[in-house]
Design an enzyme around this catalytic site. Structure first.
Site, PDB file in Angstrom:
ATOM      1  N   GLU A 282     -28.792 -23.034  63.983  1.00 47.96           N
ATOM      2  CA  GLU A 282     -29.301 -24.003  63.358  1.00 47.96           C
ATOM      3  C   GLU A 282     -28.592 -25.323  63.718  1.00 47.96           C
ATOM      4  OE1 GLU A 282     -29.716 -22.519  58.824  1.00 47.96           O
ATOM      5  OE2 GLU A 282     -28.294 -23.912  58.506  1.00 47.96           O
ATOM      6  N   HIS A 303     -28.573   1.427  74.700  1.00 50.14           N
ATOM      7  CA  HIS A 303     -29.588   2.465  74.646  1.00 50.14           C
ATOM      8  C   HIS A 303     -30.864   1.949  74.083  1.00 50.14           C
ATOM      9  CE1 HIS A 303     -26.549   5.939  75.975  1.00 50.14           C
ATOM     10  NE2 HIS A 303     -25.752   4.804  75.423  1.00 50.14           N
ATOM     11  N   LYS A 417     -39.342 -23.660  52.709  1.00 52.75           N
ATOM     12  CA  LYS A 417     -39.249 -23.860  51.306  1.00 52.75           C
ATOM     13  C   LYS A 417     -40.397 -24.625  50.558  1.00 52.75           C
ATOM     14  CE  LYS A 417     -34.321 -24.403  51.892  1.00 52.75           C
ATOM     15  NZ  LYS A 417     -33.106 -25.017  51.633  1.00 52.75           N
TER      16      LYS A 417
HETATM   17  O1  PA5 Z   1     -25.604 -24.126  57.127  1.00 53.42           O
HETATM   18  C1  PA5 Z   1     -26.394 -24.703  56.225  1.00 53.42           C
HETATM   19  O2  PA5 Z   1     -26.227 -25.633  55.811  1.00 53.42           O
HETATM   20  C2  PA5 Z   1     -27.365 -23.482  55.535  1.00 53.42           C
HETATM   21  O3  PA5 Z   1     -27.224 -22.279  56.354  1.00 53.42           O
HETATM   22  C3  PA5 Z   1     -26.785 -23.181  54.269  1.00 53.42           C
HETATM   23  O4  PA5 Z   1     -25.633 -22.549  54.297  1.00 53.42           O
HETATM   24  C4  PA5 Z   1     -27.644 -22.196  53.348  1.00 53.42           C
HETATM   25  O5  PA5 Z   1     -29.110 -22.727  53.657  1.00 53.42           O
HETATM   26  C5  PA5 Z   1     -27.302 -21.925  52.147  1.00 53.42           C
HETATM   27  O6  PA5 Z   1     -27.419 -23.394  51.297  1.00 53.42           O
HETATM   28  P1  PA5 Z   1     -26.659 -23.513  49.913  1.00 53.42           P
HETATM   29  O7  PA5 Z   1     -25.274 -23.427  50.160  1.00 53.42           O
HETATM   30  O8  PA5 Z   1     -26.968 -24.973  49.615  1.00 53.42           O
HETATM   31  O9  PA5 Z   1     -27.302 -22.591  48.943  1.00 53.42           O
END
Ligand code: PA5
Length: 444
Positions: A282, A303, A417
């Site tokens: 990310e 494996h 989303k």
């Molecule tokens: O690293 C990030 O920002 C994301 O992976 C969030 O942790 C994830 O989308 C969850 O978001 P939130 O904590 O707002 O529910």
């Protein structure tokens, strides 16, 4: 070996490495001086120190939940659960969920599987359970949906008053539906600071509260993190494992090695890899750039994936997490009949067999053209996990700046989303709904 150690010598030579000295040091300065893109999300750099003032409140809440609950459900997705699960899975016994241990920690809000939620509700029926709901934005659909179901179930089973004592929310100080809900219901809360993104939040209450609920030592975790955060943000290139890691992986990427395989030899580390994949995927996967983070659990996956790693397309490098000393000792027994032919192992520790598998695999993969980076941990304990977390976090920030992207945003996560909300007719998405329905009709 007392602390985490990083070795690059099976992937590049010192001359190649030295070429990255200025670049990595400059990327580190950009990070620590807060002059780069996303500089409003670097609060995690001082988290191991800053969070200390909250540790006793976190521990107190954890102790209360541990007393009150047989099961604690951690509700959250992405950075809001992966760090906690990584540490808990790495440090609790492998079969903790089958042991008569209280509380058991389970997870929800990290998927929308109807069967998963239905079966979880079944598991919780008639049980003393509590909920830690974690969402920085307070608006993420997966945890919100799970929390709605579980909150109602808890209130029905235990009554509203008891439910109030057994629900803790971790979210933004002011914004988001979860903050509004927690305030109105009078739940205990902890805050995720504005300057800490989800995937860098494991050392905040996001990770610390569930980890403390599992009975683990959060002070030791922070001690390890603080030490390595300090080293990785201040030490010179040659003595800085995070800089050496960032330099090595970026060198390999620029040589065409587009995939980094994080390898472990202990199944308990599976979720450390999941946490790491989110952290790097990310953070780096932007602007059509970035190393693809993948992972395997060896020897299990030798494996299944071993063939590809040995002889498939040569676009891989490996980063092995090696644990020097297991927490338990198990020796292979001798057997007079030796029907299985294993007496050549008799008297050896199981870990010696594992270590030879590790070394043999590393050598074979190197021979097959897969460069090999090595991270060594002395043991699996809270301190070492804290060190590993800090090492990977700084390595990630530095690598992101070397790549020329903002490592702290995640604009691409919004695309699914938007489509999902449009398809579900969420108010405010009318235009997107019309557009997506037209597109689907056309495709049919
Ligand atoms: O690293 C990030 O920002 C994301 O992976 C969030 O942790 C994830 O989308 C969850 O978001 P939130 O904590 O707002 O529910």
């Amino acid at each position: 070996m007392k602390d985490i150690r990083f070795t690059y010598s099976h992937a590049l030579n010192t001359h190649e490495l030295q070429q990255y000295k200025e670049e990595t040091q400059s990327a580190l300065r950009t990070l620590t001086e807060g002059t780069g893109a996303g500089n409003d999300f670097i609060g995690w750099l001082s988290l191991p120190k800053d969070i200390r003032s909250q540790v006793s409140a976190i521990q107190k809440t954890a102790d209360r939940l541990r007393n009150q609950c047989d099961i604690i459900v951690c509700v959250g997705i992405g950075g809001s659960y992966l760090g906690a699960k990584a540490v808990i899975d790495a440090l609790l016994p492998s079969f903790a969920w089958l042991e008569d241990r209280k509380p058991q920690i389970v997870y929800a809000g990290n998927n929308i599987g109807e069967d998963y939620l239905y079966e979880l509700q079944g598991l919780l029926r008639g049980k003393n359970f509590g909920i830690i709901c974690i969402s920085k934005s307070g608006t993420t659909t997966e945890p919100a949906l799970a929390f709605r179901l579980l909150k109602i179930q808890l209130e029905e089973q235990a009554g509203k008053e008891t439910a109030r004592e057994r629900i803790v929310c971790i979210t933004d100080a002011k914004k988001g539906a979860l903050r509004t809900l927690a305030t109105q219901e009078g739940y205990d809360t902890f805050v995720i600071e504005d300057n800490i993104g989800g995937r860098f939040s494991v050392l905040s209450p996001v990770g610390l509260l569930p980890i403390a609920c599992a009975g683990l030592d959060i002070n030791a975790l922070l001690d390890g993190a603080e030490r390595v955060m300090d080293v990785c943000t201040t030490a010179d290139f040659a003595d800085n494992p995070a800089l050496l890691y960032a330099a090595s992986r970026n060198h390999l990427y620029r040589q065409g090695k587009k995939i980094e395989l994080l390898v472990n030899y202990h199944p308990k580390l599976h979720y450390v890899s999941e946490w790491w994949k989110q952290l790097y995927g990310e953070s780096e996967g932007k602007e059509n750039k970035g190393i693809f983070p993948a992972s395997v659990d060896f020897t299990t996956d030798l494996h299944s994936m071993g063939q590809y790693v040995q002889e498939g397309e040569r676009h891989l490098f490996e980063t092995v997490i090696s644990v020097a000393e297991p927490n338990h000792k198990l020796v292979v027994p001798s057997d007079e009949a030796n029907l299985d032919g294993l007496n050549f192992l008799a008297g050896k520790r199981v870990d010696e067999v594992n270590k030879m598998a590790e070394l043999g695999t590393r050598l074979a993969h190197m021979d097959g053209g897969v460069p090999n980076l090595l991270i060594e941990l002395p043991k699996l304990n809270e301190y070492a996990l804290g060190e590993l977390i800090a090492f990977f976090e700084v390595g990630c920030g530095v690598s992101g700046y070397m790549l020329g992207i903002n490592p702290f945003n995640q604009p691409g996560v919004e695309a699914y989303k938007k489509n999902m909300f449009a398809l579900l007719h969420k108010p405010g998405y009318e235009e997107a709904t019309a557009a997506i329905e037209k597109r689907i009709q056309k495709q049919n």
